[in-house]
Design an enzyme around this catalytic site. Structure first.
Site, PDB file in Angstrom:
ATOM      1  N   ASP A  13       0.805  -1.217   0.000  1.00 24.84           N
ATOM      2  CA  ASP A  13       0.000   0.000   0.000  1.00 24.84           C
ATOM      3  C   ASP A  13       0.843   1.275   0.000  1.00 24.84           C
ATOM      4  O   ASP A  13       0.468   2.288   0.588  1.00 24.84           O
ATOM      5  CB  ASP A  13      -0.970   0.010   1.197  1.00 24.84           C
ATOM      6  CG  ASP A  13      -1.829  -1.242   1.221  1.00 24.84           C
ATOM      7  OD1 ASP A  13      -2.210  -1.697   0.132  1.00 24.84           O
ATOM      8  OD2 ASP A  13      -2.102  -1.754   2.318  1.00 24.84           O
ATOM      9  N   LYS A  16       1.725   2.098  -5.145  1.00 22.49           N
ATOM     10  CA  LYS A  16       2.244   1.527  -6.396  1.00 22.49           C
ATOM     11  C   LYS A  16       1.282   1.788  -7.562  1.00 22.49           C
ATOM     12  O   LYS A  16       1.700   2.135  -8.661  1.00 22.49           O
ATOM     13  CB  LYS A  16       2.432   0.000  -6.239  1.00 22.49           C
ATOM     14  CG  LYS A  16       3.446  -0.374  -5.171  1.00 22.49           C
ATOM     15  CD  LYS A  16       3.532  -1.880  -4.974  1.00 22.49           C
ATOM     16  CE  LYS A  16       2.331  -2.515  -4.315  1.00 22.49           C
ATOM     17  NZ  LYS A  16       2.123  -2.173  -2.905  1.00 22.49           N
ATOM     18  N   GLY A  40      -4.631  -4.392  -3.672  1.00 21.30           N
ATOM     19  CA  GLY A  40      -5.645  -3.377  -3.957  1.00 21.30           C
ATOM     20  C   GLY A  40      -4.898  -2.129  -4.367  1.00 21.30           C
ATOM     21  O   GLY A  40      -4.181  -1.538  -3.561  1.00 21.30           O
ATOM     22  N   HIS A  41      -4.988  -1.765  -5.634  1.00 23.99           N
ATOM     23  CA  HIS A  41      -4.227  -0.632  -6.158  1.00 23.99           C
ATOM     24  C   HIS A  41      -5.186   0.489  -6.551  1.00 23.99           C
ATOM     25  O   HIS A  41      -6.079   0.289  -7.368  1.00 23.99           O
ATOM     26  CB  HIS A  41      -3.391  -1.070  -7.361  1.00 23.99           C
ATOM     27  CG  HIS A  41      -2.377  -2.132  -7.002  1.00 23.99           C
ATOM     28  ND1 HIS A  41      -1.694  -2.852  -7.931  1.00 23.99           N
ATOM     29  CD2 HIS A  41      -1.939  -2.576  -5.805  1.00 23.99           C
ATOM     30  CE1 HIS A  41      -0.884  -3.692  -7.316  1.00 23.99           C
ATOM     31  NE2 HIS A  41      -1.014  -3.554  -6.028  1.00 23.99           N
ATOM     32  N   GLN A 224       1.927  -6.047  -3.254  1.00 26.48           N
ATOM     33  CA  GLN A 224       2.409  -6.161  -1.860  1.00 26.48           C
ATOM     34  C   GLN A 224       3.693  -5.339  -1.680  1.00 26.48           C
ATOM     35  O   GLN A 224       3.872  -4.360  -2.402  1.00 26.48           O
ATOM     36  CB  GLN A 224       2.630  -7.635  -1.470  1.00 26.48           C
ATOM     37  CG  GLN A 224       1.336  -8.427  -1.297  1.00 26.48           C
ATOM     38  CD  GLN A 224       0.755  -8.955  -2.584  1.00 26.48           C
ATOM     39  OE1 GLN A 224       1.439  -9.603  -3.346  1.00 26.48           O
ATOM     40  NE2 GLN A 224      -0.512  -8.691  -2.834  1.00 26.48           N
TER      41      GLN A 224
HETATM   42  P1  GDP Z   1      -0.818   0.243  -3.564  1.00 28.29           P
HETATM   43  O1  GDP Z   1      -1.408  -1.034  -3.056  1.00 28.29           O
HETATM   44  O2  GDP Z   1       0.645   0.330  -3.334  1.00 28.29           O
HETATM   45  O3  GDP Z   1      -1.181   0.514  -4.994  1.00 28.29           O
HETATM   46  O4  GDP Z   1      -1.459   1.401  -2.682  1.00 28.29           O
HETATM   47  P2  GDP Z   1      -3.012   1.566  -2.269  1.00 28.29           P
HETATM   48  O5  GDP Z   1      -3.757   2.039  -3.449  1.00 28.29           O
HETATM   49  O6  GDP Z   1      -3.490   0.359  -1.583  1.00 28.29           O
HETATM   50  O7  GDP Z   1      -2.885   2.676  -1.139  1.00 28.29           O
HETATM   51  C1  GDP Z   1      -2.359   3.932  -1.392  1.00 28.29           C
HETATM   52  C2  GDP Z   1      -3.453   4.992  -1.079  1.00 28.29           C
HETATM   53  O8  GDP Z   1      -2.850   6.254  -1.013  1.00 28.29           O
HETATM   54  C3  GDP Z   1      -4.510   5.091  -2.150  1.00 28.29           C
HETATM   55  O9  GDP Z   1      -5.722   5.444  -1.544  1.00 28.29           O
HETATM   56  C4  GDP Z   1      -4.015   6.227  -3.050  1.00 28.29           C
HETATM   57  O10 GDP Z   1      -5.056   6.899  -3.719  1.00 28.29           O
HETATM   58  C5  GDP Z   1      -3.383   7.113  -2.020  1.00 28.29           C
HETATM   59  N1  GDP Z   1      -2.216   7.902  -2.491  1.00 28.29           N
HETATM   60  C6  GDP Z   1      -1.231   7.535  -3.349  1.00 28.29           C
HETATM   61  N2  GDP Z   1      -0.303   8.495  -3.413  1.00 28.29           N
HETATM   62  C7  GDP Z   1      -0.708   9.483  -2.588  1.00 28.29           C
HETATM   63  C8  GDP Z   1      -0.132  10.738  -2.195  1.00 28.29           C
HETATM   64  O11 GDP Z   1       0.943  11.141  -2.602  1.00 28.29           O
HETATM   65  N3  GDP Z   1      -0.854  11.481  -1.278  1.00 28.29           N
HETATM   66  C9  GDP Z   1      -2.039  11.068  -0.781  1.00 28.29           C
HETATM   67  N4  GDP Z   1      -2.656  11.847   0.098  1.00 28.29           N
HETATM   68  N5  GDP Z   1      -2.600   9.897  -1.125  1.00 28.29           N
HETATM   69  C10 GDP Z   1      -1.934   9.113  -2.000  1.00 28.29           C
HETATM   70  P1  IMO Z   2      -0.967  -4.248  -2.175  1.00 27.25           P
HETATM   71  O1  IMO Z   2      -0.547  -4.804  -3.528  1.00 27.25           O
HETATM   72  C1  IMO Z   2      -1.030  -4.703   2.164  1.00 27.25           C
HETATM   73  C2  IMO Z   2      -1.014  -8.803   3.730  1.00 27.25           C
HETATM   74  C3  IMO Z   2      -2.257  -9.230   4.461  1.00 27.25           C
HETATM   75  C4  IMO Z   2      -1.657 -10.208   5.466  1.00 27.25           C
HETATM   76  C5  IMO Z   2      -0.563 -10.877   4.648  1.00 27.25           C
HETATM   77  C6  IMO Z   2      -0.941 -12.230   4.063  1.00 27.25           C
HETATM   78  O2  IMO Z   2      -2.250  -3.513  -2.208  1.00 27.25           O
HETATM   79  O3  IMO Z   2       0.168  -3.498  -1.572  1.00 27.25           O
HETATM   80  P2  IMO Z   2      -2.496 -12.928   2.014  1.00 27.25           P
HETATM   81  O4  IMO Z   2      -3.958 -12.702   1.774  1.00 27.25           O
HETATM   82  O5  IMO Z   2      -1.607 -12.392   0.967  1.00 27.25           O
HETATM   83  O6  IMO Z   2      -2.181 -14.375   2.325  1.00 27.25           O
HETATM   84  O7  IMO Z   2      -2.202 -12.125   3.392  1.00 27.25           O
HETATM   85  O8  IMO Z   2      -0.234  -9.982   3.606  1.00 27.25           O
HETATM   86  N1  IMO Z   2      -1.233  -8.288   2.360  1.00 27.25           N
HETATM   87  C7  IMO Z   2      -1.204  -6.987   2.042  1.00 27.25           C
HETATM   88  N2  IMO Z   2      -1.045  -5.888   2.822  1.00 27.25           N
HETATM   89  N3  IMO Z   2      -1.158  -4.562   0.840  1.00 27.25           N
HETATM   90  C8  IMO Z   2      -1.290  -5.654   0.033  1.00 27.25           C
HETATM   91  O9  IMO Z   2      -1.276  -5.579  -1.309  1.00 27.25           O
HETATM   92  C9  IMO Z   2      -1.358  -6.932   0.636  1.00 27.25           C
HETATM   93  N4  IMO Z   2      -1.518  -8.192   0.169  1.00 27.25           N
HETATM   94  C10 IMO Z   2      -1.427  -9.006   1.226  1.00 27.25           C
HETATM   95  O10 IMO Z   2      -2.883  -8.135   5.090  1.00 27.25           O
HETATM   96  O11 IMO Z   2      -1.029  -9.491   6.502  1.00 27.25           O
HETATM   97 MG    MG Z   3      -2.894  -1.674  -1.749  1.00 28.56          MG
END
Ligand code: GDP
Ligand code: IMO
Ligand code: MG
Length: 429
Positions: A13, A16, A40-41, A224
């Protein structure tokens, strides 16, 4: 020509999705190489938020997107996601979404096993996303997995499902005390996915080779983060795949010589979802305020993310394990308004000062972060588009990250929107 791998440096998270979406503008194809719909991206384009779990984040830029052999794919989720994206007016068809014939399938029994095992573990649970990820990779490793190539052959598919489900149902019923699944129902449900997804299935290694031969550029999207890697992360509180950059080759089907750049996404602070050690975790008002301002809720499960200070011990680990050639610092805007910022530079374990991330979780659990303190900034930086315009304390925070990691910051993200970005170096341009 450049081919770049994007990986998360922390526990996922890091942002990416946003960065891959932005960089995809200059790539010819975007390829995912591991994980599944545990990811979850989130992308925000013209104010609209779009979350993808399986389809690579290049889809919004209209780029060719590929799902590599290294993934475990739940076809129910994939078909739903295609419908969701199409419903948002995004083109997703057999021409721009390709699935490796060697990718593994997540089956209904994988999800049942994932849930039941977590329940059985009680307070020792990993806190998985419950999507069947671990059980699917387990079957891959024990050579009982079912792949897309099998899905497309009804006879082979039936044979495999019948054999494996005898064992799975016995295990579910008699060991996990859980619900079982009906093989006939699974076979007919999956026949629908086979029909729907067949046009997307191919040998993506060959497709990538053609792209590379014609001098075009590939972008590999990691899911991840480095510390959720099955080998290098906080085992067993990890996911079940290799998340580090080396797996881009294995999980997609290209040789390492083709990769020119590896960028690591660094959230300006640290978060973690699920259980497992987290040395710089905050349990105070500062942690709460970062959680609220950063809207730190899991994009897949909606769980509140645990928040803490930036940890350069884990960043050093990520730099080394991934061979990072550049850093992308995200969510820097979230730290605005804090008087003091802390950066962890080492761990104190009894009399010892550790500079490298320990493998032993008992040791890690007893480590106290060694912090240095930097002054914060009060300005809203989300509208800033050049490095020079950032407040001095923000620039100093970034410079300190570079000094502590030995890697240059090439992209800075100051908001969730695609355009809320300061690009110092884009290797694809
Ligand atoms: P990922 O799994 O690495 O793709 O990241 P996620 O989407 O799960 O979580 C990142 C969250 O931060 C999302 O809600 C994005 O919309 C938000 N986000 C990404 N870059 C920024 C930033 O520079 N500032 C803020 N405030 N939010 C951001
Ligand atoms: P993105 O791509 C954050 C964590 C789960 C748990 C562990 C194992 O959005 O960064 P799993 O279901 O993979 O067997 O769970 O890994 N986990 C993540 N945490 N972002 C993710 O993906 C994750 N994918 C798995 O919360 O701790
Ligand atoms: Mg994510």
């Amino acid at each position: 020509m450049a081919n770049i791998v994007i990986v998360g440096t922390q526990w996922g998270d890091e942002g990416k999705g946003k960065i891959v979406d932005m960089l995809a503008a200059d790539a010819d194809a975007v390829v995912r190489f591991q994980g599944g719909n545990n990811a979850g991206h989130t992308m925000v384009v013209r104010g609209e938020q779009i979350i993808s779990h399986l389809v690579p984040s290049g889809i919004l830029q209209g780029k060719l997107c590929m799902i590599g052999n290294g993934l475990v794919v739940d076809p129910a989720v994939l078909t739903e996601e295609i419908d969701y994206l199409v419903g948002k007016g995004i083109k997703v068809d057999a021409d721009n979404l390709k699935i490796s014939e060697r990718a593994q399938l997540i089956m209904p029994y994988h999800k049942l096993v994932d849930h039941a095992r977590e329940l059985m573990k009680g307070d020792k649970k990993i806190g998985t996303t419950g999507r069947g990820i671990g059980p699917a990779y387990e079957d891959k490793a024990t050579r009982r997995g079912i792949r897309f190539v099998d899905l497309l052959d009804p006879e082979i598919f039936r044979e495999k499902v019948e054999v494996i489900m005898k064992e799975k149902n016995f295990y579910l019923e008699h060991f996990l005390n859980a619900e079982t699944a009906d093989p006939e129902a699974v076979i007919s449900e999956y026949a629908k996915y086979a029909e729907r997804l067949a046009p997307h299935v191919c040998n993506i290694s060959v497709v990538m080779d053609e792209i590379l031969t014609s001098g075009k550029q590939l972008l590999f999207e990691g899911a991840q983060g480095t510390h959720l890697d099955i080998d290098h992360g906080t085992y067993p509180f990890v996911t079940s795949s290799n998340t580090v950059s080396g797996n881009a080759c294995c999980g997609a089907g290209i040789g390492p010589g083709k990769i020119s750049d590896v960028y690591g996404i660094v959230k300006a602070y640290t978060t973690r979802v699920g259980a497992g050690p987290f040395p710089t975790e905050l349990f105070d008002d500062v942690g709460d305020s970062i959680q609220k301002k950063g809207a730190e809720f899991g994009a897949t499960t909606g769980r509140k993310r645990r928040c803490g200070w930036l940890d350069t011990v884990i960043l050093e680990n990520a730099v080394r394990l991934n061979g990072l050639t550049g850093l992308v610092v995200t969510k820097l805007d979230v730290l605005g308004g804090l008087d003091e910022l802390k950066i962890c530079t080492a761990y104190q374990y009894g009399d010892e000062t550790l500079r490298h991330f320990p493998a032993n979780l008992n040791v890690l659990g007893k480590c106290e972060p060694v912090y240095e303190s930097l002054p914060g900034w009060s300005e809203d930086i989300s509208g800033i588009r050049t490095f020079e315009d950032l407040p001095e304390n923000t620039r100093n925070y970034l410079k300190r990250i570079e000094e502590l990691t030995g890697v240059s910051v090439q992209i800075i993200s100051v908001g969730p929107g695609r355009e809320e970005t300061i690009v110092l170096k884009n290797p694809l341009k």
